[in-house]
Scaffold this active site. Structure first.
Site, mmCIF file in Angstrom:
data_model
loop_
_atom_site.group_PDB
_atom_site.id
_atom_site.type_symbol
_atom_site.label_atom_id
_atom_site.label_comp_id
_atom_site.label_asym_id
_atom_site.label_seq_id
_atom_site.Cartn_x
_atom_site.Cartn_y
_atom_site.Cartn_z
ATOM 1 N N ARG A 1 -58.042 -26.559 -4.440
ATOM 2 C CA ARG A 1 -59.178 -25.667 -4.596
ATOM 3 C C ARG A 1 -60.428 -26.467 -4.256
ATOM 4 N NH1 ARG A 1 -55.954 -25.189 -9.277
ATOM 5 N NH2 ARG A 1 -55.003 -23.122 -9.572
ATOM 6 N N TYR B 1 -47.050 -15.840 -2.344
ATOM 7 C CA TYR B 1 -46.901 -16.402 -1.007
ATOM 8 C C TYR B 1 -45.621 -15.933 -0.322
ATOM 9 C CZ TYR B 1 -50.884 -19.123 -2.312
ATOM 10 O OH TYR B 1 -52.149 -19.471 -2.709
#
Length: 295
Positions: free
Chosen positions: A150, A276
């Site tokens: 991140r 995902y």
């Protein structure tokens, strides 16, 4: 005559424009390719006078050749940007033929292709005001994609991370620390930035610094990425966080299992990682629809 022009263009970028060594190499290589192509295309030497007469048709033919060599849309847009810079320098700023860059299909969110990640990072670095800032932005964006961090995690890194090894300790949400592997290319980029930075890298100081030496704001990187995606014709979902999504999707497509991916991403719940599989399935369906004769 061709090589001196490209070499003088490189010297202009390095000394007058103070561009990073990476940018100088990339733009000079484009200049050399364009000059060689025009000499072949026109059947005569592409000197300064000939370059001043380059037309839209010439540029379309050049880009078609480069696309035939495997250039994706984002890289083609970046190539066109370098061509414009070279021709503008040749013409003394008198302007270049107007040619719209290639567009990228927009629609269902997809991971960013590796070539587009590199094109994005290169474009951001090329737009930097100083060479050390170019090195910083290049290293940071490679880290987001190469390690799946991140942006907040990357900007929280301190000088204690140096010297780098094969892994790096990352503090994620809820102050949970995880070990993330570092690709050699990412490691080299961070080390090059640390060496180029005018600010000392104390163990308790931010690794990534702003232009005035304070902690780098994520808004600065987001703004730079917005500018690059606009220049490259990438979709609005091409953000720093999208690099983390691309990291995860590409690993899953290469055989990583969900538990491994969960550890690498620092997800507390496996359910967060399972998104995902949906992204990858959507990509496979898109490939099927475009390739299958009965689709």
């Amino acid at each position: 005559m061709a090589e001196p022009l490209a070499a003088r263009f490189a010297a202009h970028l390095a000394h007058d424009r103070r561009r990073s060594p990476h940018t100088v190499r990339a733009y000079a290589a484009t200049a050399e390719r364009l000059v060689a192509f025009l000499a072949e295309h026109r059947g005569e030497a592409a000197d300064r006078a000939a370059l001043a007469q380059v037309s839209q048709t010439d540029l379309r033919a050049y880009l078609a050749r480069r696309r035939g060599e495997g250039l994706v849309n984002a890289s083609a847009a970046r190539e066109l940007s370098a061509v414009r810079a070279f021709l503008g320098w040749v013409n003394g700023g008198a302007g270049t033929p107007r040619l719209r860059g290639p567009k990228v299909k927009r629609g269902v969110p997809r991971p960013i292709a590796p070539a587009e990640v590199l094109a994005l990072a290169e474009d951001v670095a090329e737009d930097a005001a100083q060479p050390w800032i170019a090195a910083r932005d290049w290293a940071l964006l490679l880290l987001l994609y190469g390690a799946g961090l991140r942006i907040s995690e990357a900007l929280a890194l301190t000088g204690a991370a140096l010297p780098l090894g094969e892994t790096i300790a990352v503090r994620g949400k809820r102050d949970k620390t995880r070990m993330v592997p570092l690709l050699a290319r990412v490691r080299e980029a961070i080390e090059a930035y640390a060496e180029a930075s005018p600010w000392s890298v104390a163990r308790d100081a931010p690794l990534f610094r702003g232009a005035r030496g304070g902690p780098l704001s994520p808004a600065v990187i987001r703004r730079s990425v917005r500018g690059a995606r606009r220049r490259l014709g990438l979709g609005e979902r091409t953000t720093p966080h999208a690099l983390r999504h691309s990291f995860a999707t590409h690993l899953l497509g290469r055989g990583a299992d969900l538990r491994q991916l969960q550890e690498l991403l620092g997800h507390a719940s496996l359910a967060s990682t399972q998104v995902y599989t949906q992204v990858d399935a959507a990509h496979l369906l898109d490939v099927y629809r475009n390739a299958h004769p009965r689709a």
